[in-house]
Design a protein around this motif. Structure first.
Motif, PDB file in Angstrom:
ATOM      1  N   GLU A 155       0.716  -1.265   0.070  1.00 49.20           N
ATOM      2  CA  GLU A 155       0.025  -0.019   0.230  1.00 49.20           C
ATOM      3  C   GLU A 155       0.945   1.261  -0.081  1.00 49.20           C
ATOM      4  OE1 GLU A 155      -3.994   1.253   2.605  1.00 49.20           O
ATOM      5  OE2 GLU A 155      -2.059   1.017   3.615  1.00 49.20           O
ATOM      6  N   ARG A 156       2.025   1.176   0.920  1.00 50.30           N
ATOM      7  CA  ARG A 156       2.762   2.330   0.971  1.00 50.30           C
ATOM      8  C   ARG A 156       3.607   2.931  -0.435  1.00 50.30           C
ATOM      9  NH1 ARG A 156       3.828   0.335   6.284  1.00 50.30           N
ATOM     10  NH2 ARG A 156       5.580  -0.786   5.460  1.00 50.30           N
ATOM     11  N   ARG A 157       3.621   1.726  -1.257  1.00 45.62           N
ATOM     12  CA  ARG A 157       4.339   1.963  -2.526  1.00 45.62           C
ATOM     13  C   ARG A 157       3.366   2.335  -3.729  1.00 45.62           C
ATOM     14  NH1 ARG A 157       5.669  -3.940  -2.883  1.00 45.62           N
ATOM     15  NH2 ARG A 157       4.560  -4.738  -4.743  1.00 45.62           N
ATOM     16  N   GLY A 158       1.966   2.271  -3.335  1.00 40.98           N
ATOM     17  CA  GLY A 158       1.160   2.699  -4.228  1.00 40.98           C
ATOM     18  C   GLY A 158       0.177   1.267  -4.843  1.00 40.98           C
ATOM     19  N   ALA A 159       0.637   0.434  -4.499  1.00 39.85           N
ATOM     20  CA  ALA A 159       0.137  -0.836  -5.065  1.00 39.85           C
ATOM     21  C   ALA A 159      -1.238  -1.210  -4.077  1.00 39.85           C
ATOM     22  CB  ALA A 159       1.027  -2.015  -5.187  1.00 39.85           C
ATOM     23  N   THR A 160      -2.135  -0.357  -4.044  1.00 42.43           N
ATOM     24  CA  THR A 160      -3.280  -0.989  -3.118  1.00 42.43           C
ATOM     25  C   THR A 160      -4.072  -1.853  -3.752  1.00 42.43           C
ATOM     26  OG1 THR A 160      -3.314   1.373  -2.288  1.00 42.43           O
ATOM     27  CG2 THR A 160      -5.069   0.061  -1.972  1.00 42.43           C
ATOM     28  N   TYR A 161      -4.278  -1.497  -5.108  1.00 43.72           N
ATOM     29  CA  TYR A 161      -5.387  -2.616  -5.792  1.00 43.72           C
ATOM     30  C   TYR A 161      -4.718  -4.061  -5.811  1.00 43.72           C
ATOM     31  CZ  TYR A 161      -8.414  -4.704  -9.468  1.00 43.72           C
ATOM     32  OH  TYR A 161      -9.172  -5.563  -9.880  1.00 43.72           O
ATOM     33  N   TYR A 162      -3.219  -4.288  -5.979  1.00 43.84           N
ATOM     34  CA  TYR A 162      -2.596  -5.278  -6.022  1.00 43.84           C
ATOM     35  C   TYR A 162      -2.518  -5.880  -4.561  1.00 43.84           C
ATOM     36  CZ  TYR A 162       1.021  -8.294  -7.877  1.00 43.84           C
ATOM     37  OH  TYR A 162       1.735  -9.426  -8.728  1.00 43.84           O
ATOM     38  N   ALA A 163      -2.683  -5.358  -3.412  1.00 41.73           N
ATOM     39  CA  ALA A 163      -2.463  -5.659  -2.129  1.00 41.73           C
ATOM     40  C   ALA A 163      -3.977  -6.337  -2.053  1.00 41.73           C
ATOM     41  CB  ALA A 163      -2.389  -4.508  -1.154  1.00 41.73           C
ATOM     42  N   ILE A 164      -5.055  -5.792  -2.380  1.00 34.73           N
ATOM     43  CA  ILE A 164      -6.358  -6.386  -2.267  1.00 34.73           C
ATOM     44  C   ILE A 164      -6.525  -7.860  -2.975  1.00 34.73           C
ATOM     45  CG2 ILE A 164      -8.912  -6.198  -2.987  1.00 34.73           C
ATOM     46  CD1 ILE A 164      -8.672  -3.039  -2.643  1.00 34.73           C
ATOM     47  N   SER A 165      -5.787  -7.740  -4.263  1.00 38.65           N
ATOM     48  CA  SER A 165      -5.972  -8.936  -4.932  1.00 38.65           C
ATOM     49  C   SER A 165      -5.066 -10.077  -4.213  1.00 38.65           C
ATOM     50  CB  SER A 165      -5.227  -8.900  -6.548  1.00 38.65           C
ATOM     51  OG  SER A 165      -6.287  -7.898  -7.127  1.00 38.65           O
ATOM     52  N   LEU A 166      -3.922  -9.703  -3.676  1.00 32.41           N
ATOM     53  CA  LEU A 166      -3.008 -10.757  -2.994  1.00 32.41           C
ATOM     54  C   LEU A 166      -3.738 -11.139  -1.738  1.00 32.41           C
ATOM     55  CD1 LEU A 166      -0.413 -12.025  -2.818  1.00 32.41           C
ATOM     56  CD2 LEU A 166       0.787 -10.092  -1.845  1.00 32.41           C
ATOM     57  N   CYS A 167      -4.706 -10.292  -0.965  1.00 32.42           N
ATOM     58  CA  CYS A 167      -5.318 -10.756   0.173  1.00 32.42           C
ATOM     59  C   CYS A 167      -6.188 -11.833  -0.252  1.00 32.42           C
ATOM     60  CB  CYS A 167      -5.865  -9.670   0.829  1.00 32.42           C
ATOM     61  SG  CYS A 167      -6.715  -9.924   2.156  1.00 32.42           S
ATOM     62  N   ASN A 168      -6.939 -11.652  -1.427  1.00 33.49           N
ATOM     63  CA  ASN A 168      -7.771 -12.885  -1.815  1.00 33.49           C
ATOM     64  C   ASN A 168      -7.182 -14.064  -2.044  1.00 33.49           C
ATOM     65  OD1 ASN A 168      -9.867 -11.122  -1.568  1.00 33.49           O
ATOM     66  ND2 ASN A 168      -9.775 -10.056  -3.739  1.00 33.49           N
ATOM     67  N   TRP A 169      -5.996 -14.004  -2.605  1.00 36.75           N
ATOM     68  CA  TRP A 169      -5.244 -15.198  -3.054  1.00 36.75           C
ATOM     69  C   TRP A 169      -4.652 -15.823  -2.004  1.00 36.75           C
ATOM     70  CZ3 TRP A 169      -2.172 -11.867  -7.286  1.00 36.75           C
ATOM     71  CH2 TRP A 169      -2.868 -11.721  -8.163  1.00 36.75           C
ATOM     72  N   LEU A 170      -4.285 -15.086  -0.910  1.00 35.52           N
ATOM     73  CA  LEU A 170      -3.651 -15.584   0.498  1.00 35.52           C
ATOM     74  C   LEU A 170      -4.799 -16.395   0.836  1.00 35.52           C
ATOM     75  CD1 LEU A 170      -2.028 -12.717   2.014  1.00 35.52           C
ATOM     76  CD2 LEU A 170      -1.064 -15.033   1.756  1.00 35.52           C
ATOM     77  N   SER A 171      -6.048 -15.730   1.210  1.00 33.86           N
ATOM     78  CA  SER A 171      -7.455 -16.610   1.786  1.00 33.86           C
ATOM     79  C   SER A 171      -7.562 -17.841   0.982  1.00 33.86           C
ATOM     80  CB  SER A 171      -8.588 -15.624   1.647  1.00 33.86           C
ATOM     81  OG  SER A 171      -9.456 -16.190   2.416  1.00 33.86           O
ATOM     82  N   GLN A 172      -7.429 -17.748  -0.310  1.00 41.61           N
ATOM     83  CA  GLN A 172      -7.618 -19.157  -1.022  1.00 41.61           C
ATOM     84  C   GLN A 172      -6.365 -19.990  -0.558  1.00 41.61           C
ATOM     85  OE1 GLN A 172      -8.146 -18.589  -5.416  1.00 41.61           O
ATOM     86  NE2 GLN A 172      -8.773 -16.458  -5.189  1.00 41.61           N
ATOM     87  N   MET A 173      -5.361 -19.484  -0.440  1.00 38.69           N
ATOM     88  CA  MET A 173      -4.106 -20.528  -0.135  1.00 38.69           C
ATOM     89  C   MET A 173      -4.244 -21.302   1.044  1.00 38.69           C
ATOM     90  SD  MET A 173      -0.393 -19.780   1.038  1.00 38.69           S
ATOM     91  CE  MET A 173      -0.700 -19.799   2.516  1.00 38.69           C
ATOM     92  N   PHE A 174      -4.607 -20.190   2.235  1.00 36.36           N
ATOM     93  CA  PHE A 174      -4.967 -20.914   3.474  1.00 36.36           C
ATOM     94  C   PHE A 174      -6.149 -21.693   3.597  1.00 36.36           C
ATOM     95  CE2 PHE A 174      -2.082 -17.578   5.044  1.00 36.36           C
ATOM     96  CZ  PHE A 174      -1.385 -18.047   5.806  1.00 36.36           C
ATOM     97  N   ARG A 175      -7.277 -21.587   2.712  1.00 39.86           N
ATOM     98  CA  ARG A 175      -8.286 -22.711   2.769  1.00 39.86           C
ATOM     99  C   ARG A 175      -7.788 -23.820   2.172  1.00 39.86           C
ATOM    100  NH1 ARG A 175     -11.260 -17.834   1.088  1.00 39.86           N
ATOM    101  NH2 ARG A 175     -11.385 -18.784  -1.101  1.00 39.86           N
TER     102      ARG A 175
END
Length: 389
Positions: A155-175
Motif C-alpha cells: 500500500e505504501r508504494r501505491g499498489a493498493t489494488y494489488y494488495a487487495i488481490s493478494l489478500c484474496n489469493w492468500l485466503s484461497q491459499m490458507f483454505r
C-alpha cells in the motif's frame, strides 16, 4: 534416597549395565561403554513402561527431574510420553515441510483451469511481496499481523489494488492449507476491508479535439520510436494494450494487410483478425526494421525475450501531455465515434473490438466473419484519425 550430582558424576561403568535410582520413577542407567542415560519408569493399565529422557551430562539432574515431572503429568492423563513425543516430532517434521513458501508454491501448482500467465502472476506476487518476510516461517506461525505488515508495504508504494488481490489469493491459499491439514484457520480473512480501492475510473472517449492534440504531440514526441509506433497503432487498431504488447511478427502478414492474433494472446481466448489499414502497414514496416529480428514486436529493453512492461505505453501517453487518458481509452474512442457515424452495424463494431457475445450461439462465430465490412470500417477509422490533425 534421591540422587546427587556427585554420585552420578563419580559413578563408574561395570561389565554390565547398572541403574542408580532417584525418586518417582526416575533412574539413570550406566552402560559398560560409560554412557549415562536417564530413564523414567511408569505404569499405565498395570503395565510397566520405560521412557527415555536424555543423556547425562547434556541433561543434568535438575533437567531430568523436570522432564520426569512432565512425563508423570502425561501418565496421569493416561497418555504414554513416548507416544506424545513421536506425535510432536512428526508434527515438527511436517511443519518443516510446511513452511509458508512451500505451501504457497504447492497451492499455486495445484490450481487447475488457469493459464500459465496467471500462474506466473501468482508466483511473482508471492515471491516479491511475501516470501522475503514470511516465506521461511511454519505456516501455522503466520498470523494476520504478519500478512497485514506485508500488504501495508504494498500500500505504501501505491499498489493498493494489488494488495487487495493478494489478500484474496492468500485466503484461497490458507483454505487450501486447512483442507490439507497444514493450517487450522485463514488469517487472511481478518484483513478483508483493511484496504479500500480507489474509485473506478471508467474509460472515456477522446473528442476530435483530443485526438488532434494527441496526433500533434505524437508527431513531436522525442521518446523511443517503438513507443510512438505502439501508441499510434493503438489508436488505429483499438486493440487492448496487452494484445499490442504481446504481438508477434509471425502472426502479421503485411502483404495481405492482416494481423491474425491466436487465441492464447487474446484476453477473451478467441482468435482475432485485425485488418490493417495503409497507415498501420506503414508503421509496422518501420517497426520491423527495429524489432523484426525478434519474435516479439515490442520486446522489453531489459529482457528482450519478454514483452515490454505493461505500464510503458501509459507512461509514454502521459509524457505526451494526455493527462486523464490511458491507452485503454483508445478503444472507447473508436467505439464511440464508429457508433456515432451510423455507417457500420453493431455486430461489425463489436466483432472488431473483440467483445464477448452474450449469446453463446453467436459466440461460436467464424473469426473472419464480416471481414469485408471490417476492412472498410478500419479504413474509414484511419481516415477519421488522420483528419484530426
Amino acid at each position: 534416597m534421591p540422587l546427587t550430582d556427585i554420585q552420578i558424576r563419580q559413578a563408574k561403568p561395570g561389565e554390565r549395565p547398572r541403574k542408580l535410582s532417584d525418586e518417582r520413577g526416575l533412574f539413570i542407567e550406566i552402560r559398560p561403554t560409560g554412557a549415562k542415560l536417564w530413564r523414567y519408569r511408569y505404569k499405565i493399565e498395570g503395565k510397566e513402561n520405560v521412557f527415555a529422557l536424555g543423556e547425562y551430562p547434556e541433561m543434568g539432574l535438575a533437567d531430568a527431574r523436570a522432564e520426569r515431572d512432565k512425563a508423570r503429568a502425561l501418565v496421569k492423563q493416561g497418555r504414554h510420553p513416548s507416544h506424545v513425543r513421536r506425535t510432536a516430532r512428526a508434527r515438527q517434521v511436517l511443519e518443516g515441510q510446511s513452511s509458508f513458501k512451500i505451501v504457497a508454491l504447492e497451492w499455486i501448482g495445484s490450481k487447475t483451469g488457469i493459464t500459465d500467465g496467471y500462474r506466473g502472476q501468482l508466483t511473482r506476487a508471492f515471491t516479491k511481496n511475501l516470501f522475503p518476510y514470511v516465506g521461511r516461517l511454519p505456516l501455522r506461525d503466520v498470523t494476520s499481523a504478519h500478512l497485514l505488515e506485508c500488504l501495508r508495504r504494498m500500500e505504501r508504494r501505491g499498489a493498493t489494488y494489488y494488495a487487495i488481490s493478494l489478500c484474496n489469493w492468500l485466503s484461497q491459499m490458507f483454505r487450501y492449507a486447512v483442507r490439507t491439514l497444514r493450517a487450522d484457520a485463514d488469517p487472511a480473512a481478518a484483513l478483508y476491508g483493511a484496504f479500500v480501492r480507489d474509485p473506478v475510473q471508467h474509460s472515456r472517449p477522446m473528442s476530435p479535439e483530443d485526438m488532434a492534440r494527441f496526433r500533434r504531440e505524437l508527431a513531436g514526441y522525442g521518446g523511443f520510436r517503438t513507443n510512438t509506433i505502439a501508441l499510434e497503432l493503438m489508436q488505429l487498431l483499438f486493440l487492448r494494450t496487452v494484445e499490442i504488447r504481446r504481438g508477434r511478427w509471425e502472426h502479421v502478414d503485411l502483404d495481405a494487410a492482416l494481423w491474425n492474433i491466436p487465441p492464447e494472446l487474446m484476453k477473451k481466448r478467441r482468435r482475432h483478425l485485425v485488418p490493417l489499414p495503409s497507415r498501420a502497414v506503414e508503421l509496422l514496416k518501420e517497426l520491423h526494421t527495429i524489432t523484426g529480428a525478434r519474435g516479439l514486436m515490442f520486446p522489453g529493453l531489459r529482457h528482450p525475450d519478454k514483452p515490454v512492461d505493461g505500464s510503458t505505453f501509459n507512461r509514454a501517453l502521459e509524457r505526451l501531455g494526455m493527462k486523464g487518458f490511458t491507452c485503454h481509452d483508445f478503444r472507447a474512442t473508436a467505439s464511440t465515434h464508429l457508433y456515432e457515424s451510423g455507417l457500420f452495424r453493431s455486430e461489425v463494431i463489436e466483432l472488431q473490438l473483440a467483445h464477448a457475445e452474450d449469446n453463446q450461439t453467436k459466440a461460436a462465430y467464424n473469426h473472419a466473419q464480416y471481414l469485408p465490412e471490417r476492412i472498410e470500417m478500419m479504413r474509414w477509422w484511419q481516415d477519421f484519425c488522420l483528419d484530426c490533425q
